[in-house]
Motif scaffolding. Structure first.
Motif, PDB file in Angstrom:
ATOM      1  N   ILE A  88       0.835  -1.206   0.000  1.00 14.94           N
ATOM      2  CA  ILE A  88       0.000   0.000   0.000  1.00 14.94           C
ATOM      3  C   ILE A  88       0.868   1.255   0.000  1.00 14.94           C
ATOM      4  CG2 ILE A  88      -1.617   1.354   1.392  1.00 14.94           C
ATOM      5  CD1 ILE A  88      -2.818  -1.349   2.302  1.00 14.94           C
ATOM      6  N   HIS A  89       1.882   1.274   0.853  1.00 13.34           N
ATOM      7  CA  HIS A  89       2.766   2.441   0.920  1.00 13.34           C
ATOM      8  C   HIS A  89       3.537   2.625  -0.383  1.00 13.34           C
ATOM      9  CE1 HIS A  89       2.619   4.154   5.014  1.00 13.34           C
ATOM     10  NE2 HIS A  89       2.119   2.962   5.334  1.00 13.34           N
ATOM     11  N   LEU A  90       3.916   1.526  -1.039  1.00 13.57           N
ATOM     12  CA  LEU A  90       4.622   1.646  -2.313  1.00 13.57           C
ATOM     13  C   LEU A  90       3.762   2.362  -3.339  1.00 13.57           C
ATOM     14  CD1 LEU A  90       7.090   0.887  -4.131  1.00 13.57           C
ATOM     15  CD2 LEU A  90       5.734  -1.116  -4.826  1.00 13.57           C
ATOM     16  N   ARG A  91       2.512   1.942  -3.492  1.00 10.78           N
ATOM     17  CA  ARG A  91       1.643   2.572  -4.498  1.00 10.78           C
ATOM     18  C   ARG A  91       1.330   4.018  -4.121  1.00 10.78           C
ATOM     19  NH1 ARG A  91      -0.090  -0.376  -8.647  1.00 10.78           N
ATOM     20  NH2 ARG A  91      -1.502   1.320  -9.216  1.00 10.78           N
ATOM     21  N   GLU A  92       1.132   4.283  -2.839  1.00  6.35           N
ATOM     22  CA  GLU A  92       0.840   5.652  -2.421  1.00  6.35           C
ATOM     23  C   GLU A  92       1.999   6.591  -2.751  1.00  6.35           C
ATOM     24  OE1 GLU A  92      -0.135   5.408   1.681  1.00  6.35           O
ATOM     25  OE2 GLU A  92      -2.239   4.873   1.328  1.00  6.35           O
ATOM     26  N   ARG A  93       3.229   6.127  -2.569  1.00  6.23           N
ATOM     27  CA  ARG A  93       4.389   6.981  -2.838  1.00  6.23           C
ATOM     28  C   ARG A  93       4.738   7.006  -4.315  1.00  6.23           C
ATOM     29  NH1 ARG A  93       6.381   9.052   1.869  1.00  6.23           N
ATOM     30  NH2 ARG A  93       4.785   8.626   3.441  1.00  6.23           N
ATOM     31  N   LEU A  94       4.596   5.873  -4.988  1.00  2.79           N
ATOM     32  CA  LEU A  94       4.929   5.805  -6.407  1.00  2.79           C
ATOM     33  C   LEU A  94       3.967   6.643  -7.234  1.00  2.79           C
ATOM     34  CD1 LEU A  94       7.017   4.401  -8.221  1.00  2.79           C
ATOM     35  CD2 LEU A  94       5.406   2.496  -8.468  1.00  2.79           C
ATOM     36  N   PHE A  95       2.693   6.698  -6.808  1.00  4.35           N
ATOM     37  CA  PHE A  95       1.667   7.434  -7.556  1.00  4.35           C
ATOM     38  C   PHE A  95       1.101   8.582  -6.716  1.00  4.35           C
ATOM     39  CE2 PHE A  95       1.464   3.032  -9.205  1.00  4.35           C
ATOM     40  CZ  PHE A  95       1.823   3.299 -10.522  1.00  4.35           C
ATOM     41  N   ALA A  96       1.948   9.259  -5.982  1.00 10.62           N
ATOM     42  CA  ALA A  96       1.504  10.356  -5.123  1.00 10.62           C
ATOM     43  C   ALA A  96       0.750  11.402  -5.939  1.00 10.62           C
ATOM     44  CB  ALA A  96       2.696  10.994  -4.427  1.00 10.62           C
ATOM     45  N   GLY A  97      -0.475  11.718  -5.519  1.00 15.01           N
ATOM     46  CA  GLY A  97      -1.284  12.725  -6.209  1.00 15.01           C
ATOM     47  C   GLY A  97      -2.009  12.209  -7.429  1.00 15.01           C
ATOM     48  N   HIS A  98      -1.858  10.928  -7.763  1.00 17.22           N
ATOM     49  CA  HIS A  98      -2.511  10.349  -8.939  1.00 17.22           C
ATOM     50  C   HIS A  98      -3.578   9.344  -8.481  1.00 17.22           C
ATOM     51  CE1 HIS A  98      -3.038   7.923 -12.604  1.00 17.22           C
ATOM     52  NE2 HIS A  98      -2.607   8.987 -13.249  1.00 17.22           N
ATOM     53  N   PRO A  99      -4.662   9.171  -9.273  1.00 13.87           N
ATOM     54  CA  PRO A  99      -5.695   8.196  -8.876  1.00 13.87           C
ATOM     55  C   PRO A  99      -5.171   6.789  -8.625  1.00 13.87           C
ATOM     56  CG  PRO A  99      -6.527   9.586 -10.637  1.00 13.87           C
ATOM     57  CD  PRO A  99      -5.076   9.947 -10.455  1.00 13.87           C
ATOM     58  N   TYR A 100      -4.108   6.373  -9.299  1.00 11.47           N
ATOM     59  CA  TYR A 100      -3.576   5.030  -9.082  1.00 11.47           C
ATOM     60  C   TYR A 100      -3.011   4.852  -7.679  1.00 11.47           C
ATOM     61  CZ  TYR A 100      -3.800   4.074 -14.142  1.00 11.47           C
ATOM     62  OH  TYR A 100      -4.217   3.871 -15.432  1.00 11.47           O
ATOM     63  N   GLY A 101      -2.714   5.940  -7.013  1.00 13.87           N
ATOM     64  CA  GLY A 101      -2.170   5.853  -5.672  1.00 13.87           C
ATOM     65  C   GLY A 101      -3.222   5.857  -4.579  1.00 13.87           C
ATOM     66  N   ARG A 102      -4.481   6.019  -4.969  1.00 12.37           N
ATOM     67  CA  ARG A 102      -5.569   6.065  -3.990  1.00 12.37           C
ATOM     68  C   ARG A 102      -6.027   4.650  -3.660  1.00 12.37           C
ATOM     69  NH1 ARG A 102      -9.735   9.724  -6.941  1.00 12.37           N
ATOM     70  NH2 ARG A 102     -10.887   9.619  -4.983  1.00 12.37           N
ATOM     71  N   SER A 103      -6.289   4.394  -2.395  1.00  9.41           N
ATOM     72  CA  SER A 103      -6.671   3.064  -1.954  1.00  9.41           C
ATOM     73  C   SER A 103      -8.093   2.721  -2.387  1.00  9.41           C
ATOM     74  CB  SER A 103      -6.563   2.968  -0.429  1.00  9.41           C
ATOM     75  OG  SER A 103      -7.100   1.754   0.038  1.00  9.41           O
ATOM     76  N   THR A 104      -8.269   1.522  -2.935  1.00  9.29           N
ATOM     77  CA  THR A 104      -9.602   1.055  -3.325  1.00  9.29           C
ATOM     78  C   THR A 104     -10.527   0.972  -2.124  1.00  9.29           C
ATOM     79  OG1 THR A 104      -8.659  -0.231  -5.137  1.00  9.29           O
ATOM     80  CG2 THR A 104     -10.862  -0.838  -4.410  1.00  9.29           C
ATOM     81  N   SER A 105      -9.989   0.562  -0.986  1.00  7.13           N
ATOM     82  CA  SER A 105     -10.812   0.394   0.212  1.00  7.13           C
ATOM     83  C   SER A 105     -10.873   1.635   1.076  1.00  7.13           C
ATOM     84  CB  SER A 105     -10.300  -0.788   1.033  1.00  7.13           C
ATOM     85  OG  SER A 105      -8.915  -0.669   1.281  1.00  7.13           O
ATOM     86  N   GLY A 106     -10.176   2.705   0.658  1.00  6.37           N
ATOM     87  CA  GLY A 106     -10.258   3.962   1.375  1.00  6.37           C
ATOM     88  C   GLY A 106      -9.363   4.008   2.598  1.00  6.37           C
ATOM     89  N   SER A 107      -9.565   5.030   3.388  1.00  5.43           N
ATOM     90  CA  SER A 107      -8.821   5.231   4.637  1.00  5.43           C
ATOM     91  C   SER A 107      -9.818   5.466   5.759  1.00  5.43           C
ATOM     92  CB  SER A 107      -7.894   6.442   4.510  1.00  5.43           C
ATOM     93  OG  SER A 107      -8.661   7.634   4.366  1.00  5.43           O
ATOM     94  N   ALA A 108      -9.314   5.523   6.971  1.00 11.54           N
ATOM     95  CA  ALA A 108     -10.206   5.780   8.105  1.00 11.54           C
ATOM     96  C   ALA A 108     -10.930   7.111   7.936  1.00 11.54           C
ATOM     97  CB  ALA A 108      -9.405   5.759   9.410  1.00 11.54           C
ATOM     98  N   ASP A 109     -10.221   8.127   7.461  1.00 11.05           N
ATOM     99  CA  ASP A 109     -10.835   9.447   7.272  1.00 11.05           C
ATOM    100  C   ASP A 109     -11.867   9.430   6.151  1.00 11.05           C
ATOM    101  OD1 ASP A 109      -9.445  10.609   9.321  1.00 11.05           O
ATOM    102  OD2 ASP A 109      -7.850  11.405   8.044  1.00 11.05           O
ATOM    103  N   SER A 110     -11.524   8.799   5.009  1.00  7.09           N
ATOM    104  CA  SER A 110     -12.463   8.820   3.876  1.00  7.09           C
ATOM    105  C   SER A 110     -13.717   8.007   4.187  1.00  7.09           C
ATOM    106  CB  SER A 110     -11.781   8.289   2.604  1.00  7.09           C
ATOM    107  OG  SER A 110     -11.503   6.906   2.686  1.00  7.09           O
TER     108      SER A 110
END
Length: 399
Positions: free
Chosen positions: A105-127
């Motif tokens: 999860i952290h790899l995709r978030e950092r690799l695609f920072a600011g891009h839709p591909y970096g957003r989690s399919t299952s969301g976050s606690a805040d979302s």
């Protein structure tokens, strides 16, 4: 007035077993999640599965022949939504215990920072906290209610029987399925960047090293698939051999190539002990440099091609698998020739094409390295890795 048309139907017939599988597929997903409400598409899809009006969730599981009701008559019950939301929130907490998932999860978030591909399919606690039933109702009304879906049927059923089933149970489409998805281009992050996901008392670490790979519609895709298979896709590849067989630093070590509308991820994974984590990363960086610079040997290329051709039959040995390939063509824009001419496309890859594709798409200088570890045990060693531009430590519970 909008003219309703029959649902698009795909049929894969086989009388080997007296079973029939039915799938409903929409060209919609997490890319349509509103910013700040990641996880909405997944929650809405799960809510549809809780059944239509007039049928309890338990009873609906026994009436899968009426799948059409799920599309055009969903109950979208508040109690079901509340239960699913609690499950989704609990799942987020449980994945904190899975170090491998956490690293991915952290790899995709950092690799695609600011891009839709970096957003989690299952969301976050805040979302998830921001999503309510009205959001799910609006998502359903905008993307699903109009009937822009495909029905896939596989197994012991004929084309005519499948068509009768769909006509009887599924609504007619009032909206065309739009084949174009407006996804912005992905951009590579320059330099080598280390992210240490700090988790206490880790004797074993999870190590990911990644960069951008290829697009689905990319002339380099099949040459890169062959090249990556030779490098880190099998037990005999140099990545597995050097990390596991020669040094015994990790039980497994592999590289993976993903592709989508825009350039998706290529990455290496291993799970070395904390003692050898930085050494393992240094070795993998060395192997990566050598792969890109020197390319494949002829024998490695031939082995990878044979492996891909021989294993491809297992992707098409059941009607449900063949149906999945057809759905990929319809929903994901996978070219039909990738499925129908797979073996030919693999066999046509020359050593020059494979090596050229590797150099064109894999950048050893521009990497994100994620290690799930106890930071105090590995930070100094990772800072000394060749070419590292930055080292960041983040708590493992941090969103």
């Amino acid at each position: 007035m909008t003219r309703a048309t029959k649902a698009k139907l795909l049929v894969e017939s086989s009388n080997v077993l007296p079973l029939v599988d039915v799938e409903i597929a929409f060209r919609v997903g997490s890319l349509q999640d509103p910013i700040g409400k990641e996880g909405l598409a997944q929650l809405t899809g799960q809510l549809l599965r809780r059944g239509p009006h007039g049928i309890s969730a338990d009873s609906f599981e026994d009436r899968l022949a009426n799948l059409g009701d799920m599309v055009w008559r969903p109950a979208l019950r508040a109690r079901d939504f509340a239960k699913l939301k609690r499950h989704a929130q609990a799942s987020l907490l449980s994945r904190l215990d899975d170090d491998q998932t956490l690293g991915a999860i952290h790899l995709r978030e950092r690799l695609f920072a600011g891009h839709p591909y970096g957003r989690s399919t299952s969301g976050s606690a805040d979302s998830l906290r921001r999503i309510n039933l009205r959001d799910a109702e609006r998502f359903y009304g905008r993307y699903l209610e109009t009937g822009a879906f495909i029905v896939g049927v596989s197994g012991d059923i004929s084309d005519s029987e499948a068509e009768s089933l769909v006509d009887a149970h599924f609504p007619r489409r009032t909206k065309k399925m739009n084949g174009k998805r407006d996804v912005p281009a992905t951009h590579i992050r320059r330099g080598r960047h280390v992210v240490i996901v700090d988790k206490p008392e880790r004797t074993q670490t999870q190590l990911y090293i990644g960069t951008l790979g290829a697009r689905t519609h990319d002339r380099n895709l099949f040459p890169l698939i062959v090249s990556n298979t030779a490098f880190g896709g099998t037990f005999t590849g140099p990545l597995m051999q050097e990390v596991r067989a020669v040094r015994g630093w990790s039980y497994g070590a592999y590289s993976r190539l993903t592709h989508s509308d825009q350039r998706d991820a290529w990455y290496m994974w291993s799970a070395p002990s904390a003692e050898y984590s930085a050494d393992c990363a240094a070795l993998e960086l060395e192997l990566l440099d050598r792969w890109v610079e020197k390319g494949l040997a002829k024998a490695s290329l031939k082995f990878a091609q044979q492996y891909l051709i021989n294993s491809h039959c297992f992707n098409r040995d059941t009607p449900s698998k063949r149906l999945e390939s057809r759905l990929d063509i319809e929903l994901l824009g996978v070219p039909r020739r990738y499925v129908e001419r797979h073996d030919e496309l693999v066999a046509q890859v020359t050593r020059k094409k494979a090596n050229d594709a590797t150099r064109a798409r894999i950048s050893p200088r521009d990497l994100v390295m994620v290690v799930v570890a106890t930071a105090k045990d590995v930070k100094n060693a990772f800072e000394k890795l060749p070419g590292v531009s930055s080292v960041e430590v983040v708590p493992y519970r941090q969103p």
